[in-house]
Design a protein around this motif. Structure first.
Motif, mmCIF file in Angstrom:
data_model
loop_
_atom_site.group_PDB
_atom_site.id
_atom_site.type_symbol
_atom_site.label_atom_id
_atom_site.label_comp_id
_atom_site.label_asym_id
_atom_site.label_seq_id
_atom_site.Cartn_x
_atom_site.Cartn_y
_atom_site.Cartn_z
ATOM 1 N N PRO A 111 80.968 52.920 70.642
ATOM 2 C CA PRO A 111 80.219 51.305 69.797
ATOM 3 C C PRO A 111 80.380 49.770 70.406
ATOM 4 O O PRO A 111 79.416 48.993 69.403
ATOM 5 C CB PRO A 111 82.178 51.491 68.970
ATOM 6 N N ARG A 112 80.675 49.376 70.920
ATOM 7 C CA ARG A 112 80.561 48.153 71.700
ATOM 8 C C ARG A 112 79.579 47.720 73.154
ATOM 9 O O ARG A 112 79.254 47.223 73.657
ATOM 10 C CB ARG A 112 81.934 47.556 72.470
ATOM 11 N N ASP A 131 87.963 49.865 71.213
ATOM 12 C CA ASP A 131 87.789 51.194 71.547
ATOM 13 C C ASP A 131 88.037 52.171 72.997
ATOM 14 O O ASP A 131 88.080 51.165 73.761
ATOM 15 C CB ASP A 131 86.187 50.768 71.509
ATOM 16 N N ARG A 157 79.617 45.067 67.435
ATOM 17 C CA ARG A 157 80.183 46.260 67.899
ATOM 18 C C ARG A 157 79.529 47.571 66.108
ATOM 19 O O ARG A 157 79.266 46.533 65.095
ATOM 20 C CB ARG A 157 81.578 46.637 66.934
ATOM 21 N N GLY A 158 79.176 48.360 66.482
ATOM 22 C CA GLY A 158 78.706 49.249 65.157
ATOM 23 C C GLY A 158 79.695 50.358 64.913
ATOM 24 O O GLY A 158 80.603 50.537 65.848
ATOM 25 N N ASP A 159 79.761 51.037 63.911
ATOM 26 C CA ASP A 159 80.809 51.281 63.198
ATOM 27 C C ASP A 159 80.824 53.285 63.878
ATOM 28 O O ASP A 159 79.292 53.210 64.561
ATOM 29 C CB ASP A 159 81.023 51.734 61.853
ATOM 30 N N ARG A 160 81.553 53.650 64.142
ATOM 31 C CA ARG A 160 81.052 54.886 65.184
ATOM 32 C C ARG A 160 80.581 56.401 63.798
ATOM 33 O O ARG A 160 81.313 55.820 62.828
ATOM 34 C CB ARG A 160 82.856 56.077 65.456
ATOM 35 N N GLU A 161 79.898 56.829 65.098
ATOM 36 C CA GLU A 161 79.236 57.564 63.697
ATOM 37 C C GLU A 161 80.617 59.179 63.416
ATOM 38 O O GLU A 161 80.244 59.933 62.106
ATOM 39 C CB GLU A 161 77.935 58.351 64.432
#
Lengths: 244, 244, 244, 244, 244, 244
Positions: free
Chosen positions: A68-69, F116, A74-78
């Protein structure tokens, strides 16, 4: 005129390939293309997916993901979203196809090798780094399988080497191995997957801004081929060392 | 030596473009490349996705899907499986990028156009038929939006035309516009998206069997360019007719 | 006083049944009730779901879906949402039950037939058109299975015909086969599924506004029975033609 | 000839309605139709779903579910499966429509009432018990909202009462209020939702085995109407008692 | 100084255990800890999950869930959300582990018992009530399996009893069996699962506000042990009665 | 008698904390407890979740995950399965609670920090390593936010330090910081989260085999407290170094 990180247009970023990074996986590589870092693990299991059972042939597949980072924001977790995004799917499929291009399924026998390519830090070129590193992890996994006699004596499942590099046109200049900032600014972006002997496995060119013409396409392909040759050398050097 | 359906290597299948297929959509086309039939609808809505609000710029996106029995054996519905497959994601993204290559977001204004490309019958080349038909549906939707004054007077959101065609090498011979049986047998498969003036928007070549070399790549690109030129003519002819 | 499209209260819209629409499916029909168009395909596979194995009996099931722009405003794809809505579930189940009402499972043997009913264009009555068209596709699929010897000689899996029609009360007047605008305005809405000999398979009446009384219910049932008889004739005529 | 549990064909099972079962909900009822037990809770919240905001009108909706071991063999939880089944969707929608048939949205004002109907023990007729019990919970919730001044003085959101009962033909005999064993054996199964004054809100008849004719349909409707009248009396009696 | 409901700090709420609540389940208990009410059913099936087949050993697992309006404000259904929340997962796992602590898998043989714990009304301590009630349902299910000869003669799958209780520090005072209001105000909250002979199966303490020290921890453990002893007595008394 | 890796019962594995591992994250740590390696990144964003808006208080949360081949056999990705497992949920929640125990929400202001924790290699104690490393990443992120003036001058969001360690009884002997092989064999397994001053934030003890008594519990707690004190020293030392 030099690039943002001082490279010449036809220069790769520093590439490192650290084998044996994980104690559990049959093959594992931490590959870096500059600040892009991808952990590639190869997992060998006996048996093949249902649709291939009884064929006497093996299977190789790949899954790509980003922490995610690994990126600037930060991207949301799939896993949390409950679904895999299109880009992830696309890259996973590309990596799988690229590696299968150098696999002799018969020689592999009914074994499956899964390549997991997890991006720990992203700075452009994560898919090309993943393919380049995954090949080395795959080579180690194949050797492990040979030693464990999962693969028949003298069978050689690897028919060649494979690596990948990005090329693109930024401000009208064809550049090799784009970092993130260059990638964002590129008018045309191309990912090229080559075998060790310089032939093509995948060519994916996309006009991000204006469409590109045949001359530009040719310049990019030329550049990619020189990059692939260098990556092939780096892979060979990494594999020449006794495994840790 | 002729092909399975009697064509010469450089010949397209019969291509038809039926505009105004749906009474609801702002643009709709039933496109056929031989037995491949794709229903392309363009839906115009005022406003743009959240991340683009206030930019003054529009957005164009696409979704591709296959009816369960568009293929020889029935495939499970992705809605029933609860997830979209990688191939579907990949093609949806390709169609979207291809159409956006000929869109001037500023001229479009804060409007969104969604292209739905649903394969009613598949016989190879569904993605290239989808792109080729979707362009025509998009052109009709843009004209509709102009008439409804959603787009500013004199603004021209379309900067050109776009079409796509597949090429591949079968038994060593480069062929244009592969049907399903040829696609299955192809050693190399390439999808090429071109603008009306012959430049490239996307080039995606994949070695299905053995890797391909530069000469083969060039032959395929040459063939694709001739196919794209023909498709451009067919699109022009279709759009020249008063809309039904 | 005539209806919005000039029909009398007890008149069906123009109904067409186009057999052999798809080259892949064992049975396929494009059915139209006025502007409502549904593509119905029947897919035959040997074997039955796990819970029915070894019973010697077959299975028939159905899946209904709407293309995103089959309606006046675009609806999100259920595959993208990752879940099937309640209405879709309900109609799929209704179609399946309706067709199973005229199937002799023993005569079908351990074969499965899946009916896919995809709405290409919606203008009211999509479920009744789907049932009416799916029956014809089913009949073609059964004949195909007989020719392929999947079904025992002389076994006749179809015990009758089945069709469906909507009826409703609009401004106090009972109407047959509601189009979308009538459906929206109806105080009471009823879908009736009948066998070819005029008996009932399903009766689903819903008070949209005020509850209805027994007299109204009777009037609607009378109307539905006359509609079903006409649809039975149209189905027979379609099936009487040699398949394309 | 008596039924499995000794009832006459036109006799309901013992029906009990226990109000105020839950300390949290604005209305709550444990309803029993013989061994079928359903917990119905009504939850009042200020405000309405987005699509209804600013209309001045309220909304009533329902969700139905079965506990995993409410049935003879344990069923998987829909939360664990990650999706709601078709039957659950269908019944939830039926309950919601049935209750909305006796709601004056304007009088309710912009408030939402959600009816949760959870089957604790199933023995046939869970949907009819749910509707019958949910109406009483709804009435209590409406009264609560009136006392809390969420609803305008003198506004009466309930326009009538509603209850539901199943009827079916078993061995050629029309029976009222089927228990599970009868339901399984029924040739025809019908659920009828009536208002307190004997009009119809929903009529859903299904031929489980052979199609049914108009005479059978009429007999079932007659029976349902007598059952609904009795249920209306039981609801009135339950509501006549001061709330616990 | 007394508690909100008049109890002394070391006093349990009134605890009731109603066996045989469901006519379908092999064991079923409606357990109350004050206003907290949980329906626990035990379902016995022959066979074990795939990973345990052929081991000769059985399996016990549990699923916990809350009805949407078991709480003061309505919670969305996890089936509707399409995913199970972390808290639900955590408690299901806790219940399963707690019960498995008193199971002799060998004696159980290749049978599976699933405990469903559905919270009908929540007022704090739902997980401890669930474990305490589920044990009794499990004991009944084991006895049922013995009578049905699913379990070998003389085999005794239960190695002891298990119950659970919450303890916490509120305003500096250690309290036994917190109700919801106390739970919300607790500085430290602990759930303790004990066997009938006073040993620990699970100890889960959490500092909600300030961290706690060893003295506080000891005081809470002392209190929990006295509560568990009382619950053991209540379970024994419930099981001593002939099953309804 | 020494342990499998030669340690004494009360000895930690070699613990390393590498700060500044990622160039993108506001805080990032690669923490190792022997062969267990966890990458912990802290992401700071302005604003808080909806339910906390306008409170003037911040929020800290955590997500834990394992790379598919961090373990001895490859595990399926939760993103591919489309759902997060119970164990993942449980550990994510534990990490979040542990870190929030040392956060002053008011001092943090309306900012959110997401931790995370991705396990790159697992060898027992992944959750304790994650908490221990995440605290250091959190401290770096807080400092970053202070420098960026996201947090008010002189506000100190961290009220203390936090670390975690596992303890367990193997062959009757209480051991500190179990590696995977010990963890598998442990009769009792406990995870203890402590503040830097030796108080408890979480105590989670589980009897894997036989239940444990108060004496064993006390011995484990004693051991955990000594381990936590050592970890606190290692964290302090890591944070004393100027950030890379």
């Amino acid at each position: 005129m030099s690039r943002i990180d001082g490279r010449t247009p036809e220069q790769l970023r520093p590439v490192t390939i650290e084998r044996g990074w994980s104690k559990h996986a049959e093959g594992s590589v931490l590959v870096s293309f500059g600040d892009t870092r991808v952990l590639c693990t190869a997992s060998v299991t006996e048996g093949v997916p249902r649709w291939r059972k009884g064929s006497g042939e093996g299977w190789v597949t790949a899954e790509y993901a980003m922490l995610p980072r690994s990126t600037n924001t930060r991207g949301d977790r799939e896993s949390v979203k409950g679904r895999i995004g299109g880009r992830t799917h696309e890259i996973s499929r590309l990596i799988g196809r690229s590696l299968r291009a150098v696999i002799d399924y018969k020689a592999l026998g009914e074994n499956t090798i899964v390549l997991d390519c997890d991006v720990l830090q992203a700075d452009g070129g994560t898919r090309t780094a993943a393919i380049t590193g995954a090949y080395v992890a795959l080579a180690d996994a194949v050797e492990w399988a040979q030693q464990k006699k999962l693969i028949k004596a003298k069978a050689q499942p690897l028919t060649g080497a494979v690596s990948a590099v990005s090329v693109g046109i930024v401000d009208g200049v064809p550049l090799l191995d784009l970092c993130y900032e260059e990638d964002v600014r590129a008018e045309t972006d191309m990912n090229v997957v080559c075998t060790g002997d310089g032939r093509f496995v995948e060519v994916q060119g996309t006009a991000e801004g204006v469409p590109f013409d045949r001359t530009e396409l040719n310049a990019l392909l030329d550049l990619a081929v020189t990059g692939a040759a260098q990556l092939d050398g780096i892979q060979r050097a990494a594999l020449a060392v006794e495994r840790g």
